[in-house]
Design an enzyme around this catalytic site. Structure first.
Site, PDB file in Angstrom:
ATOM      1  NE  ARG A 188      -3.738  -2.100  -0.104  1.00 28.12           N
ATOM      2  CZ  ARG A 188      -3.622  -3.554  -0.929  1.00 28.12           C
ATOM      3  NH1 ARG A 188      -2.465  -3.551  -1.419  1.00 28.12           N
ATOM      4  NH2 ARG A 188      -4.358  -4.374  -0.627  1.00 28.12           N
ATOM      5  CB  SER A 239      -9.787  -0.712   3.143  1.00 26.91           C
ATOM      6  OG  SER A 239      -9.062  -1.082   4.148  1.00 26.91           O
ATOM      7  CD  GLU A 275      -5.743   0.411   2.626  1.00 26.03           C
ATOM      8  OE1 GLU A 275      -6.177   0.273   1.439  1.00 26.03           O
ATOM      9  OE2 GLU A 275      -5.506  -0.322   3.547  1.00 26.03           O
TER      10      GLU A 275
END
EC number: 1.3.1.98
Length: 308
Positions: free
Chosen positions: A178, A227, A297
């Site tokens: 990520r 998310s 995130e």
């Protein structure tokens, strides 16, 4: 009287062809539907137009890039400086050539998955489960359902803060979980992906599976931001959040989704401060119960209302 940022940009770059708007609301450009305005919002006509703007900007003016707004909290006080949002044909096209796809960074991830399937190219179906755009996928090595951007990217192109066009090989992107190690000041404009020849019907069936799994497990009909926290090494964020007793937790108009507790929801009337504050409370409780510090995130940009 000091000239506004909008007027200073117009004076420094009179040949700009894109839309340059002062004090422009951003809430409707985000999935959460919260947040204050951009001091200036610029939608460039093409790469050349974007480069012209960046080259003309005063060095101390902040630049923030937004995409589809699916993974974004805009704070209530708005965003100082210039907010750039790519769109239109220049940044929204897909060209297939053999087993590769040249893709503008304003293209939604889901549309890339569909284009790859129609071309009989396998390996990109996972993008069907990601609600962002290609620019964001490059910046955060977006992934889902067993696939990641690093698996399929050949190279990316972008423009840096000086207005210089840059090319990044796969290795130069510095991908990790990520995250991309590409310079923060680069605005990605297009990317080249490679798929593997496959059976169109099988690829489309995989996309249907991804869609069904997402609809069954995630609150996609709500005002959400995808998310919220990255999974910690060796674990799942949602499990830690659930174990900390945060499922369904509320603050103002914000709620931890009862359906999937790594999602935050605007139940109606939430402020950005409600949503971000709820996220920080979740992080605090998870840290207390498990010792794990969850990493956001979702991007959070701008300033709180008290700072305006």
């Amino acid at each position: 009287m000091t000239a506004s940022l909008h007027d200073r940009i117009r004076a420094a770059a009179p040949a700009l062809r894109g839309r340059l708007l002062a004090d422009q609301p951003l809430a409707d450009l985000t999935w959460f539907r919260v947040g204050g305005p951009a001091e200036v919002l610029f939608t460039p006509a093409d790469e050349e137009d974007l480069a012209r703007l960046l080259a003309a900007l005063e060095p101390d003016v902040p630049v923030t890039v937004i995409g589809l707004g699916s993974n974004l909290i805009v704070r209530d006080g708005g965003v100082p400086g210039v907010v750039i949002r790519l769109g239109g044909k220049a940044f929204g096209s897909i060209a297939v050539d053999g087993d590769t796809l040249q893709v503008g960074t304003a293209v939604p991830d889901m549309r890339l998955a569909k284009a790859a399937a129609e071309a009989g190219l396998d390996g990109l179906a996972f993008y069907r489960g990601i609600p962002g755009s290609i620019g964001g996928a490059l910046r955060m090595n977006a992934g889902a359902h067993g696939g990641e951007t690093t698996d399929v990217l050949v190279e990316a192109h972008g423009i840096d803060r000086t207005g210089t066009l840059r090319r990044f090989s796969h290795a130069a992107m510095g991908f990790s979980y990520r995250h991309s190690g590409a310079p923060e000041d680069v605005i990605f404009t297009r990317a080249l992906f490679r798929g593997k020849p496959g059976d169109r019907a099988a690829i489309e069936a995989e996309m249907e599976r991804v869609t069904a799994a997402r609809e069954a497990a995630q609150p996609i009909r709500e005002r959400t931001g995808g998310s919220t926290f990255a999974n910690p090494e060796g674990g799942k964020a949602w499990q830690l959040i659930d174990a900390a007793g945060c499922r369904g937790l509320t603050r103002g108009g914000a709620q931890v989704s009862p359906m999937h507790c790594n999602f935050l929801i605007n139940t109606g009337g939430a402020t950005a401060a409600d949503i971000e504050g709820l996220g920080e409370e979740v992080r605090r409780r998870v840290r207390e119960t498990s010792g794990v510090t969850l990493r956001w995130e979702i991007r959070r940009i701008g300033v709180p209302a008290t700072e305006t």
